[in-house]
Each structure stands twice: as C-alpha cells, then as structure tokens.
Design a protein around this motif. Structure first.
Motif, PDB file in Angstrom:
ATOM      1  N   LEU A  13       0.833  -1.206   0.000  1.00  0.00           N
ATOM      2  CA  LEU A  13       0.000   0.000   0.000  1.00  0.00           C
ATOM      3  C   LEU A  13       0.866   1.254   0.000  1.00  0.00           C
ATOM      4  O   LEU A  13       0.579   2.225  -0.702  1.00  0.00           O
ATOM      5  CB  LEU A  13      -0.887  -0.028   1.248  1.00  0.00           C
ATOM      6  N   GLN A  14       1.941   1.206   0.782  1.00  0.00           N
ATOM      7  CA  GLN A  14       2.850   2.348   0.844  1.00  0.00           C
ATOM      8  C   GLN A  14       3.487   2.626  -0.514  1.00  0.00           C
ATOM      9  O   GLN A  14       3.813   3.757  -0.832  1.00  0.00           O
ATOM     10  CB  GLN A  14       3.935   2.110   1.893  1.00  0.00           C
ATOM     11  N   ALA A  58      -3.886   7.213   3.678  1.00  0.00           N
ATOM     12  CA  ALA A  58      -2.783   7.115   2.712  1.00  0.00           C
ATOM     13  C   ALA A  58      -1.653   8.065   3.106  1.00  0.00           C
ATOM     14  O   ALA A  58      -0.479   7.704   3.025  1.00  0.00           O
ATOM     15  CB  ALA A  58      -3.294   7.445   1.312  1.00  0.00           C
ATOM     16  N   ARG A  59      -2.035   9.271   3.554  1.00  0.00           N
ATOM     17  CA  ARG A  59      -1.019  10.250   3.971  1.00  0.00           C
ATOM     18  C   ARG A  59      -0.286   9.781   5.227  1.00  0.00           C
ATOM     19  O   ARG A  59       0.885  10.050   5.411  1.00  0.00           O
ATOM     20  CB  ARG A  59      -1.676  11.600   4.255  1.00  0.00           C
ATOM     21  N   LEU A  61       0.215   6.684   6.226  1.00  0.00           N
ATOM     22  CA  LEU A  61       0.733   5.310   6.193  1.00  0.00           C
ATOM     23  C   LEU A  61       2.152   5.212   6.739  1.00  0.00           C
ATOM     24  O   LEU A  61       2.501   4.235   7.403  1.00  0.00           O
ATOM     25  CB  LEU A  61       0.720   4.779   4.762  1.00  0.00           C
TER      26      LEU A  61
ATOM     27  N   VAL B  35      -7.275   7.556  -3.997  1.00  0.00           N
ATOM     28  CA  VAL B  35      -6.285   7.099  -3.003  1.00  0.00           C
ATOM     29  C   VAL B  35      -4.945   6.843  -3.681  1.00  0.00           C
ATOM     30  O   VAL B  35      -3.890   7.208  -3.160  1.00  0.00           O
ATOM     31  CB  VAL B  35      -6.789   5.827  -2.276  1.00  0.00           C
ATOM     32  N   GLU B  38      -3.206  10.010  -4.369  1.00  0.00           N
ATOM     33  CA  GLU B  38      -2.704  10.585  -3.121  1.00  0.00           C
ATOM     34  C   GLU B  38      -1.414   9.892  -2.677  1.00  0.00           C
ATOM     35  O   GLU B  38      -0.454  10.543  -2.291  1.00  0.00           O
ATOM     36  CB  GLU B  38      -3.780  10.445  -2.040  1.00  0.00           C
ATOM     37  N   ILE B  39      -1.400   8.556  -2.745  1.00  0.00           N
ATOM     38  CA  ILE B  39      -0.209   7.806  -2.315  1.00  0.00           C
ATOM     39  C   ILE B  39       0.974   8.175  -3.213  1.00  0.00           C
ATOM     40  O   ILE B  39       2.075   8.421  -2.740  1.00  0.00           O
ATOM     41  CB  ILE B  39      -0.471   6.287  -2.342  1.00  0.00           C
ATOM     42  N   ASN B  42       2.504  11.451  -2.522  1.00  0.00           N
ATOM     43  CA  ASN B  42       3.206  11.501  -1.233  1.00  0.00           C
ATOM     44  C   ASN B  42       4.515  10.732  -1.222  1.00  0.00           C
ATOM     45  O   ASN B  42       5.259  10.809  -0.256  1.00  0.00           O
ATOM     46  CB  ASN B  42       2.312  10.951  -0.123  1.00  0.00           C
ATOM     47  N   GLN B  43       4.746   9.953  -2.279  1.00  0.00           N
ATOM     48  CA  GLN B  43       5.973   9.158  -2.288  1.00  0.00           C
ATOM     49  C   GLN B  43       7.178  10.063  -2.513  1.00  0.00           C
ATOM     50  O   GLN B  43       7.162  10.884  -3.431  1.00  0.00           O
ATOM     51  CB  GLN B  43       5.907   8.095  -3.377  1.00  0.00           C
TER      52      GLN B  43
END
Lengths: 183, 120
Positions: A13-14, A58-59, A61, B35, B38-39, B42-43
C-alpha cells in the motif's frame, strides 16, 4: 487479517500498488459506509467522509504503527473525519427520517422490502435518539464487533467509561423499544 | 440474570434488523483512483542508481575540468571569454562546453523530478 499478511499488505500500500489499494477499498469501504450511515450520516456525506478517511490514511501510512490493528486505526480516522466534517457549520444539517436515506434492501419481495424499511426506520429513529457518544459505542460494539478495549482506544477514554456508555445506551434502547409505537 | 441477557439479545436483534448498505462499484472506483493519486503524490522522489552514476560522472568531469584548468592557467572562465573573442583557443572552448553539456544535461534530466511524477 494476520499480522504478517497485514504487514505485506501495508508495504504494498505504501508503494501505491494498484492491487493493494483495490484491496483496501474493497475490504473497508462497505464497513465504513455502514458505520457512517448508522451514525446518522447522509449517504452523500458518507461518501465524502470515506474518501477523506482513505486519503488521510494514505497520507499517514508512513506514521502507522503496526502495534495497532489496521482496522481500528482506519475506524479511528473515519470517526475523526466524521467529527471534523460536521464541525463545519455549513455542512451541519438535520438528518430527516426518510427511507431514502436507508440502505437498499436488495432484491427482496416488495412486502418484505417494505417491512424491512419500516423496521430500518425504527432502528434509525432509535439510534438517533441516543446521545452521539452512546450511539458511537453501540454502533462500534454491536455492528462492527469491536471489543470494549478497542473502542476505548478509539474514543480515547477508559474501558469503564465505554462500558457505562454501553449500559446507558442499552437501557435507553430498551425503553425506546418499549415505547414501540412512539417511534 | 437470564432475563437481562434475553433483553440484551432482543436489543441486539432489533439493532441487527437494520440492513447492510452495499456501496456501488462507481463509488469504489472513484475512491481507488483518488487514493492511488494521493499515495503517489506523497511518495518521496528517490535517487536511482542512474542518478548516482551520473552524479559520480559529473564529479569526475568537474575534477578533470579543474585539473585541466590547473594545467593550463590561462584556461579559467574569465580567460575563456577573452580567448573566445580572440578565437585562439576556440577548439578548447568548444571541447569544454561540449563536455560540460554532455555531462550535466543528462544528469539534470535524470535528477529533476519532472519525469517522475513527483512534483506534479
């Protein structure tokens, strides 16, 4: 989910892997939706709150600590999102007791469907009459099967408080049910 | 005691008569897309092995150029401009800019987050 599998799932998921995101949404969307509807949320608002919940998750995680179960963590985020959502005065509105807001009963026979809707209305009305803190405890305990300890960690209060809120809620529900036609 | 338990069970049965809501596929699809976006946003932008390689090459090139200008004292930046007009060291200047360009442009293209979707 088992701890090992949960860890693998979170790692995927990350990384933003498609399968993991789909699994997250497919697995938790229905329970979050039902949680919000039972808390008296409008279906449209529920969708917004669920999206906000998943985005916050999600933010966050990278900060998630696996000592807490993922499901509890997600419900905690959802509860906070619900609170924040209705804190905004413009969004706060009286929830009408309208069968439109009730979930669909599937492909039942029309008579059964009407009966189920009526019963759902009764439950919705009963839940609505509970104070929000008691309603939260009842919904988490009976609909989602969380233990008293888990609920206590979610709502940041001692187990004893959760227990007393649950007892008060049950006695209120008992009297509401006894009123019967009063609903 | 048993009466209390029966009453509790009655209340639970009453609560459970509230039907389960089933979300639509469209709702889920919208959430999945959001989602994922968003992920990804943020990476953190991570350095790849190619970035490291190009950085090493740039450092090596900088060292070579430094030594080059040390060997030829007249070959420093101020001097280059003067010499450029005089066309005396024109081939050297071309070599200098060519080498610098060849090393820095690919490096910049690799390390800048533009193509990685990081800062969009």
């Amino acid at each position: 989910m088992q701890p090992d599998k949960e860890l693998q799932f979170l790692q995927a998921l990350q990384k933003g892997e498609q399968q993991a995101v789909e699994k997250l949404v497919n697995e938790y969307y229905p329970s979050l939706l039902n949680f919000l509807l039972r808390m008296g949320c409008q279906p449209g608002d529920a969708e917004d709150i669920i999206q906000e919940t998943f985005i916050k998750a999600a933010r966050g995680l990278n900060n998630y600590q696996s000592r807490n179960r993922f499901r509890i963590w997600l419900f905690k985020i959802c509860h906070n999102s619900l609170r924040d959502y209705y804190k905004k005065a413009s969004r706060r509105r009286e929830i009408p007791l309208d069968p439109v807001n009730l979930p669909a009963a599937g492909t039942d026979h029309p008579e059964n469907y009407i009966m189920k809707r009526e019963q759902a209305l009764r439950v919705q009305a009963a839940l609505k009459r509970l104070p929000s803190k008691q309603r939260l405890v009842v919904v988490l305990r009976y609909y989602h099967g969380f233990s008293l300890k888990e609920i206590a960690s979610m709502v940041h209060c001692p187990v004893g408080t959760v227990k007393s809120r649950l007892n008060k809620a049950l006695s209120s529900l008992k009297s509401i049910m006894q009123e019967g036609d009063g609903l | 005691m048993r009466k209390d338990r029966n009453q509790e069970q009655e209340i639970i049965d009453f609560l459970m008569s509230y039907p389960e809501a089933i979300p639509s596929q469209a709702q889920k699809a919208r959430t999945i897309a959001q989602v994922q976006r968003e992920i990804r946003s943020n990476q953190p932008v991570r350095l790849s092995s190619m970035d490291v390689l190009f950085t090493c090459l740039l450092l090596a090139a900088a060292l070579v150029l430094y030594l080059f200008s040390a060997w030829l004292p007249e070959f420093y930046s101020g001097q280059i401009l003067i010499q450029f007009y005089q066309l005396r060291y024109f081939p050297h200047i071309l070599f200098y800019f060519g080498l610098t360009g060849c090393l820095t442009v690919p490096l910049l293209l690799t390390i800048l987050p533009i193509k990685k979707g990081g800062n969009q």
